[in-house]
Structure formats: C-alpha cells, structure tokens
Design a protein around this motif. Structure first.
Motif, PDB file in Angstrom:
ATOM      1  N   VAL A   1       0.851  -1.188   0.000  1.00 27.22           N
ATOM      2  CA  VAL A   1       0.000   0.000   0.000  1.00 27.22           C
ATOM      3  C   VAL A   1       0.892   1.246   0.000  1.00 27.22           C
ATOM      4  O   VAL A   1       1.752   1.402   0.888  1.00 27.22           O
ATOM      5  CB  VAL A   1      -0.935   0.014   1.218  1.00 27.22           C
ATOM      6  N   PRO A   2       0.713   2.159  -0.962  1.00 26.24           N
ATOM      7  CA  PRO A   2       1.535   3.372  -1.009  1.00 26.24           C
ATOM      8  C   PRO A   2       1.275   4.278   0.194  1.00 26.24           C
ATOM      9  O   PRO A   2       0.139   4.387   0.672  1.00 26.24           O
ATOM     10  CB  PRO A   2       1.102   4.061  -2.301  1.00 26.24           C
ATOM     11  N   THR A   3       2.314   4.907   0.683  1.00 27.49           N
ATOM     12  CA  THR A   3       2.192   5.877   1.768  1.00 27.49           C
ATOM     13  C   THR A   3       2.073   7.269   1.164  1.00 27.49           C
ATOM     14  O   THR A   3       2.856   7.638   0.275  1.00 27.49           O
ATOM     15  CB  THR A   3       3.420   5.821   2.685  1.00 27.49           C
ATOM     16  N   LEU A   4       1.115   8.046   1.659  1.00 29.09           N
ATOM     17  CA  LEU A   4       0.899   9.413   1.176  1.00 29.09           C
ATOM     18  C   LEU A   4       0.968  10.377   2.350  1.00 29.09           C
ATOM     19  O   LEU A   4       0.476  10.083   3.448  1.00 29.09           O
ATOM     20  CB  LEU A   4      -0.465   9.545   0.495  1.00 29.09           C
ATOM     21  N   ILE A   5       1.588  11.534   2.135  1.00 31.59           N
ATOM     22  CA  ILE A   5       1.563  12.596   3.141  1.00 31.59           C
ATOM     23  C   ILE A   5       0.976  13.837   2.479  1.00 31.59           C
ATOM     24  O   ILE A   5       1.393  14.228   1.399  1.00 31.59           O
ATOM     25  CB  ILE A   5       2.956  12.876   3.734  1.00 31.59           C
ATOM     26  N   PRO A   6      -0.025  14.444   3.100  1.00 29.64           N
ATOM     27  CA  PRO A   6      -0.735  15.553   2.445  1.00 29.64           C
ATOM     28  C   PRO A   6       0.055  16.847   2.368  1.00 29.64           C
ATOM     29  O   PRO A   6      -0.250  17.715   1.558  1.00 29.64           O
ATOM     30  CB  PRO A   6      -1.981  15.728   3.325  1.00 29.64           C
ATOM     31  N   SER A   7       1.102  16.957   3.194  1.00 27.52           N
ATOM     32  CA  SER A   7       1.837  18.221   3.205  1.00 27.52           C
ATOM     33  C   SER A   7       3.259  17.967   3.671  1.00 27.52           C
ATOM     34  O   SER A   7       3.586  16.894   4.216  1.00 27.52           O
ATOM     35  CB  SER A   7       1.152  19.231   4.123  1.00 27.52           C
ATOM     36  N   ILE A   8       4.101  18.942   3.467  1.00 29.88           N
ATOM     37  CA  ILE A   8       5.462  18.873   3.991  1.00 29.88           C
ATOM     38  C   ILE A   8       5.361  18.857   5.517  1.00 29.88           C
ATOM     39  O   ILE A   8       4.579  19.625   6.104  1.00 29.88           O
ATOM     40  CB  ILE A   8       6.291  20.063   3.488  1.00 29.88           C
ATOM     41  N   PRO A   9       6.085  17.955   6.179  1.00 26.29           N
ATOM     42  CA  PRO A   9       5.968  17.860   7.651  1.00 26.29           C
ATOM     43  C   PRO A   9       6.094  19.215   8.343  1.00 26.29           C
ATOM     44  O   PRO A   9       6.911  20.061   7.958  1.00 26.29           O
ATOM     45  CB  PRO A   9       7.125  16.927   8.022  1.00 26.29           C
ATOM     46  N   ASN A  10       5.275  19.406   9.362  1.00 26.69           N
ATOM     47  CA  ASN A  10       5.268  20.672  10.102  1.00 26.69           C
ATOM     48  C   ASN A  10       6.398  20.658  11.121  1.00 26.69           C
ATOM     49  O   ASN A  10       6.210  20.512  12.315  1.00 26.69           O
ATOM     50  CB  ASN A  10       3.909  20.850  10.797  1.00 26.69           C
ATOM     51  N   ASP A  11       7.584  20.772  10.563  1.00 25.42           N
ATOM     52  CA  ASP A  11       8.809  20.667  11.345  1.00 25.42           C
ATOM     53  C   ASP A  11       9.638  21.925  11.100  1.00 25.42           C
ATOM     54  O   ASP A  11       9.827  22.326   9.943  1.00 25.42           O
ATOM     55  CB  ASP A  11       9.578  19.420  10.917  1.00 25.42           C
ATOM     56  N   PRO A  12      10.154  22.551  12.173  1.00 28.43           N
ATOM     57  CA  PRO A  12      10.945  23.777  11.985  1.00 28.43           C
ATOM     58  C   PRO A  12      12.120  23.603  11.034  1.00 28.43           C
ATOM     59  O   PRO A  12      12.596  24.583  10.448  1.00 28.43           O
ATOM     60  CB  PRO A  12      11.434  24.091  13.407  1.00 28.43           C
TER      61      PRO A  12
END
Length: 833
Positions: A469-480
């Motif tokens: 199953v492909p992994t998807l992330i909706p946005s760039i991680p909210n990391d400083p």
C-alpha cells in the motif's frame, strides 16, 4: 626500303591476328530444370581470368578468340556446378546450360555484405547469415530470438520501443534523438537504426546478415561496431503464396502469409505479405491488465518492374503497428500486496491497463538497378521513413503514484544513395558512390506524479510502500527544519516534461574495392568520408502547478526537471570525419580461406544539452584488428568459421539516468577508454538434403581500461560492458526424415546459453543475471510438400531469468526488474500454394 616493307608486313599481320582474335563470341542461356532463367549465374574461364553473369533472361555472352578451346565453369549458389570445354568458331558459338539443384546446401553461404553476391567464405568480415529456411525452422519473428543463434550478438527487447542491440559487447539502445546508434540496422539497404523505430517483425524474409566489427565503409555513419541487414523477399516472376495460422498459451494468435503474382508477363510483378502476432502478457498486474505481452500488425507490398533487360525497379512499402501491454518494471524493493519480490511473479504497477506501447512505423523504398555492361552497374536507393511511438511505464514498479512516465518518440528520415559497382575480369571489383541522409526526431518524457507519494520516496524511502500500500503525506511535515515550507500542502497530481530534439544532415562519399594480387591473395581497401551538420535542442515544460516540493529539490517550479525558463536551448555544429578498413583474404585451397582486417569505427559527436550547460562530446572511435578462417567442405555441406579480434576504444560514450542534487537527468557521458578481446567459432553441417546441425560459441572480454588517455584513473576501471556475457553458445538440429513421397516428419531442438551479464556499467551485483540456458524445440509433419503442422515449445524447462534490471528506478535507489518469458507453446498450420 626493305625495312619499311618488313614493318608493313608485320603490322598488317599483327592487325589480322588481333582482328581474328576478336571475332569469336560464346553465348547462350542458363536455366533451371524447371525452365526458369537463372539470373546472376556465374560463367568463369579461369585460364584467362575472365567471365560474366547472366541477365534477367538468363542470357550470357563473352568475347573470346576464334578457333581456341576453353574450359568454362557455370555456377550458381544452390545448384551443382557445371564444367565444360567448348571450342569457339567464327561468329557466335551458342551453348545453353541447365542447372540442377544441389542435393545438399547450407543456408547463409551466399551474402551481399560487400554490395555484391559472394560466398561468405570469400568475404573478409565475420558474418553470420541466416535465410528463410532457418528463420522459419526456428520460428524467429523477433530480433531477440534470432540473436540467440548468432555468436557475439545479443538483443534485449524491453519492449518494441526499447531494444538493446549488442555486438561484441557494445550496446546500442539510447532513445535520445541526439545520439547516433553504434550498431546499424538496415532494411533492404536503408538505415532504420534509430532505437525507437528499429524493431521490425521478421516475416517473409529472404535473409538476415549480421556483420561484426566496424562497417562504416559498407553501412555508413552508425555502423561503429557492426551492422544487421534485413533483406526482405521482393516480388518475383511467379504465382505463389503461403498462409500460416497458429494458437498458443497466453492466448497467442498468429496469422501470417504472402502472395506473389505476375501483373504483366516477364515485366511486372507484385508481392504482398502481412502478419498479426498477439500474445497476452505473462505477468499479472494487480492494478489491471497484464504485462510483457505482444501485439503486432504489419503489412508489406513490393512491386518489381523489369524496365528492360538491363534495368529493374523494386518499390517496397512497409507498415507496422505495435500495441502491446506494458513492460513489467517490477520493484525489487517493495513487494505487491500478497506477493513477493520475484520479477517472474505478479506485480502491482499503477495505471494498470493504461500501461503499454502505441507505435507506428512505416516507410517506402525504391531500388533502381541498371547494368551498363558486364563490368559496370548502378544502384540507386531512395527511401523515406517515419516512426511515432508512445510508451507509458511505471518506473518505481509499485502501486505508488510517484514515477509514472510516458516516452513519446518521433522521427522521420530521408536518404538517397547512388552506388556504382564494377567487376573487371573477376580481378578488380568493388563500388564507389555518395549518400545523403536527413533525419528529424524528438524524444519527449512527460512525468505524471502525486507529490504526496513522491515526497515519501525522497524523505523516507523505507516507508514508500508498506505491505503493498503506497504511503501518502498531504503536506510537507510541520517541522521547523523545513523553515517557511513547514506544513505547505502537496498536490495530488502534477506533471512536467523534458524534450530533446535532434535534426541531422549528413553527406558521404565512399569507395570500397578488392584486388586479386594473385590467384590466392586478394586485398580489400575501403574508405568513407562524412560531413555532418548536427543540430540539438532541449527544453523543459514546467510543472502544471508550481510545486512547493520543488523548493526542496531546488528545481522550483518543477520537482525533477531543472527548468529552461520557457526556452528551447539549441546548438549546432559541423563535423568532418573518415573511417576505413584494410583487409586481406588468402585462399589456402578451394575450401579454406584466411582473412585479416584492420579498421576504424566511429560514433558521431554528441551535442549534450541540459538546462544548465551545453557541451560537445568527442566522437567515440574504435580501432579494430581481426583475424579468422572460413571454410566450406563437401560441396557446400559443411561450413566452419573461426575468428579472433581486439578493439581499442577512445572517448567511450555511456548513456546514464541520474538523480543528483534533486535533479533527474538522462544524459550521455564520456567514460574514457575501453578495450575488448574475443573470439568466435561457428559451424553448420547438412548431413542429408533436408537435415542439418549448427553450433556456435563466443567469448568476449570487454571492459573499461584502468586509465584514460591522459593517464588518469577511470571511474569505471575494470568494469564489464553492460549486456555482455563472457561466454555464450547455441546449438541445434533440424532432423527431417522422409516417411514416403507424401509425408516428412521433422524435429528441431535447440539450446542456447549465456553466462552472467550486468545490466549497468556500474556492475552492481544485484543489477545482474547469472548464467542460464534455454531449451526450445519444434516438431511436426510435412504433408504432400504443401502443408505443414508444427507443435512448438520455447523455454521447455520453464527457466526463470530476467532480461533487465536497474532502469529508471535505480536512479532513486529502488531498482526494477523485468522477468523473462516462461514456457511458451502452441500449434501452427501452414499451407503453400
């Protein structure tokens, strides 16, 4: 006064003698036992080193001395030689001859590699030649199947759009429109070498000749290390035809046939041929459809017009369409849901049935031949050709919507060649002429992607796909750590495209001639001088939606392709070059010939353009040295060839796909110096009229040198060339006993083997295939000399192997693998009429 009288008498006597010697003529016709004229039969008088050949009517004529007797020899390949002593009377002496078919005859004995009909034994080139019978007997309709039987020749076909053609370790497979192939593919004297348009179906074929070593003087600017010449059947002065149909596993459907007819008696003939060959893919795709299948539809029409006894015109039109399903670039890192990493089991590639190739190739060729006299003739070859191909493929080999590409290749070409051929008293012979060639092509690579999936591949590749199953992330991680980009959204769909363009003009003048120094020793010299106007261009069509991810890769507004800012970057250069060959042939006796060659091959300069730089690669050159021996024994029943060669390369060009510093580039690099050593052995034996045996072996040691020409250590030092087995061999039988006058049976087993090959010049162990062998056979019946029933099985032992590895996925650290064909079998029915 007396001296003047004596001189007058001597002069008059000499003139009478000379005139008397020119009054005789030997003429006649040469026909087969069926009464058909034999065109091109050789009439030779060795005692005075003269001879001629028959014209379209089988007619010959030779001027000889009246009152003398001569021993003449009449020969034609496939027929028994006639030796007869004739006495020339005043005026014309007529002798007609009938040639009987030879009881034993090997195919491939006659070749036209030096632009004239010769026995393979008499040509100072390493040549493998197979004719209609061998191609039919082995059921070889594609290049890769035929290559298994040719020493030093390998063909890898990922798809009809992407073949890898290898001669003695040198691969020609780049689809870049700016790069000239190293191996020339010719069809009836016309170059079809550009990779994306070079694969044509082998149906209704007269002969295929594979020449090894630099062949620039014979086959032009692309024949740096070899050439394959496909000679199709032309229209003939007969009414005939055939039809073959077949069915096999994976729903293979085959229908092929030809028909030849006389439109105007002894004047105008027509031949049509066609093929439909379809097979479902043997790799199931969970996302839909199947992979590694085939579907080809092709037609050919040829017309022969005998304008006069000395002039003929052949017009050949070819059309082929290929619409196979997609190629199984299966991931070797992430298994599909419920599956494994084996490239020979089911896959799960995104887009399912949208994967595949849609390719059309067509062309028209006109060949005009005119015989001026027994010494001189002219061949004019005019051709126009186009190809248009679109291949959709999944480069990551998974269900993830990250690396879906199309490759759209287009090309058109025009060529015109004029060649004068000569043969002076069978002692000095050859050709010279000029050629003009134009091509205009492009290669466009659109990339469609989901940024939410591709971001995972860049940042955390180990989580790219989990349990299929492909992994998807909706946005760039909210990391400083991501600064202002932290939390920025990623698009579900985006697309960007790069395109390269190549437009080339070239003009050649060439000459190639052989001279018999003695009855046993002949010398051949060839030279081709070339002018090239090479025009290259590159442009990037920016992302449909400017990508936030592009800020991280450094390619904003794009993600992979560095932008050209809406411009097409262009460059143009002119080049002059020359290649040549020097060869010696020595006849030990009538059966054995030794040969040696020294030649230079060349691959044209490449204008390499990217978004950031333009550079011109030096032309890749090779110096070749080869020795060998060829033999024919037992009235053309036994053939044995052996040769050894050394190649020395400079400015070796390597095609690479790299992902560095966030940018994907497909480019050509100068990889420095390389060298090759190898030898080949081949034999054929016809032990009855219809039964024969063949075997061949090839050894190739091809690798990059430790240091370049400046003494610097090379990056690829010691690495083996890609797609190059060190050892390979094949052998086979055609056992064809006669049961009675109406029934023959046949059994045709063959076995081929190749040792380990690397699929990339980096020689990574995991991007390779260990040695393996394939067993095939065909068996069946001939009925009433007209009908044939065949059962065939390929890969009888169901050997698992791969035909390629690495590919575009390797640039991202996730190589893909293409499984080879499993056991294939079926039945075929054929009728001749």
């Amino acid at each position: 006064m007396k001296l003047k009288v004596i001189l007058t008498i001597l002069t008059t006597s000499l003139m009478l003698i000379v005139n008397g010697q020119n009054k005789g003529e030997l003429n006649g016709t040469i026909k087969t036992e069926q009464g058909e004229p034999v065109i091109g039969a050789n009439i030779s008088i060795k005692s005075i080193n003269t001879g001629t050949t028959t014209n379209f009517d089988g007619y010959y004529a030779i001027k000889l001395t009246e009152g003398k007797s001569y021993s003449i020899e009449i020969s034609y390949i496939g027929y028994n030689t006639i030796n007869k002593t004739v006495t020339i009377t005043s005026g014309k002496t007529t002798h007609d001859f009938t040639l009987s078919e030879s009881s034993y005859m090997l195919e491939g004995v006659l070749v036209t590699s030096q632009k004239r009909e010769q026995k393979n034994k008499d040509v100072p080139i390493a040549i493998t030649s197979y004719g209609t019978e061998f191609i039919e007997n082995q059921g070889t309709l594609e290049y890769d199947a035929l290559s298994e039987y040719v020493p030093g020749f390998q063909v890898q076909i990922q798809s009809v759009n992407n073949p890898g053609i290898v001669v003695r370790g040198i691969t020609s497979d780049s689809g870049d429109s700016r790069v000239e192939p190293r191996v020339s593919i010719f069809q009836d004297g016309v170059s079809i070498s550009k990779s994306r348009g070079s694969v044509v179906e082998l149906y209704d074929i007269e002969r295929v000749e594979i020449l090894k070593g630099p062949q620039g003087t014979l086959f032009g600017r692309g024949a740096q290390i070899g050439a394959m010449h496909i000679i199709q059947n032309k229209a003939k002065n007969e009414n005939s035809g055939s039809l073959k149909v077949g069915y096999g596993n994976f729903n293979q459907l085959l229908a092929t046939g030809d028909a030849n007819t006389i439109l105007a008696k002894d004047k105008l003939f027509l031949r049509v041929a066609g093929i439909y060959n379809k097979r479902d893919g043997y790799i199931e795709n969970l996302s839909g459809g199947d992979l590694n299948g085939k579907e080809t539809l092709a037609f050919r029409t040829s017309l022969k017009y005998l304008i006069s006894n000395n002039t003929s015109l052949d017009v050949i039109a070819n059309w082929q369409q290929d619409t196979p399903p997609g190629t199984a670039f299966k991931s070797g890192t992430f298994e599909p849901a419920g599956g494994d990493l084996s490239p020979n089991t089911f896959a799960d590639l995104e887009r399912g049935e949208d994967l595949g190739v849609d390719r059309t190739v067509w062309g028209v060729t006109g060949i005009l031949k005119h015989n001026f006299n027994a010494t001189w003739d002219l061949t004019s070859t005019t051709a126009y050709r186009e190809f248009d191909s679109n291949e959709a493929f999944d480069a990551d080999g998974t269900a993830a919507p990250a690396l879906f590409f199309n490759e759209i290749s287009e090309g058109k070409q025009f060529s015109q060649e004029l060649r004068f051929n000569f043969d002076t008293d069978n002692k000095f012979r050859g050709f010279f002429g000029a050629n003009f060639f134009f091509e205009d092509g492009s290669q466009s690579v659109p990339w469609e992607y989901n940024e939410q999936s591709f971001a995972v591949l860049l940042a955390s590749p180990e989580f790219f796909v989990i349990n299929g199953v492909p992994t998807l992330i909706p946005s760039i991680p909210n990391d400083p750590a991501y600064g202002p980009l932290a939390g920025a959204p990623l698009n579900e769909y985006n697309t960007e495209t790069y395109t390269n363009y190549g437009k080339n003009y070239s003009g050649d003048i060439f000459a190639d001639a052989s001279y018999d120094v003695t009855d046993k020793l002949s010398l051949t010299v060839g030279l081709r001088a070339t002018w090239e106007n090479i025009n290259a261009a590159y442009e990037v069509t920016d992302a449909e939606t400017p990508s936030n991810l592009g800020f991280l890769t450094g390619n904003y507004p794009n993600v992979l392709y560095a932008s050209t800012n809406g411009e097409k970057i262009e460059a143009s250069e002119n080049f002059l070059s020359a290649v040549g060959r020097f060869a010696l042939n020595y006849d030990i006796n009538d059966n054995i010939t030794l040969f040696g060659t020294a030649s230079k091959g060349r691959r044209p300069n490449v204008i390499n353009i990217t978004a950031t730089e333009t550079n011109v690669l030096s032309d890749e050159t090779v110096l070749s040295y080869e020795i060998g021996a060829k033999s024919l024994f037992l009235n053309n029943r036994l053939q044995f060839d052996v040769n050894a060669y050394i190649y020395d390369y400079s400015n070796f060009q390597t095609s690479v796909t790299e992902f560095e510093n966030g940018t994907l580039t497909a480019t050509t690099k100068d990889s420095g110096n390389a060298s090759t050593f190898g030898f080949e052995v081949a034999t054929q034996f016809a032990f009855t009229k219809n039964s024969s045996f063949f075997a061949n072996y090839s050894y190739i040691d091809a690798s990059f040198d430790d240091k370049d020409s400046d003494g610097n250590e090379q990056e690829l030092a010691g690495n083996t060339f890609r797609l190059t087995p060190k050892n390979s061999f094949s052998l086979g039988f055609n056992i064809n006993p006669t049961v009675n006058k109406n029934l023959d049976v046949f059994f045709r087993p063959s076995y081929t083997y190749k040792s380990k090959v690397f699929f990339e010049e980096t020689n990574l162990p995991e991007i390779s295939q260990d040695g393996y062998g394939l067993l095939n056979f065909r068996t069946g019946l001939h009925l009433y000399k007209k009908y044939e029933i065949t059962f065939f099985m390929n890969n009888v032992l169901d050997e698992e192997y791969i035909i390629d590895a690495g590919n575009t996925g390797e640039a991202f650290g996730i190589p893909t693998y293409i499984g080879g064909a499993p056991r294939l079998y079926g039945i075929q029915l054929k009728a001749n009429f």
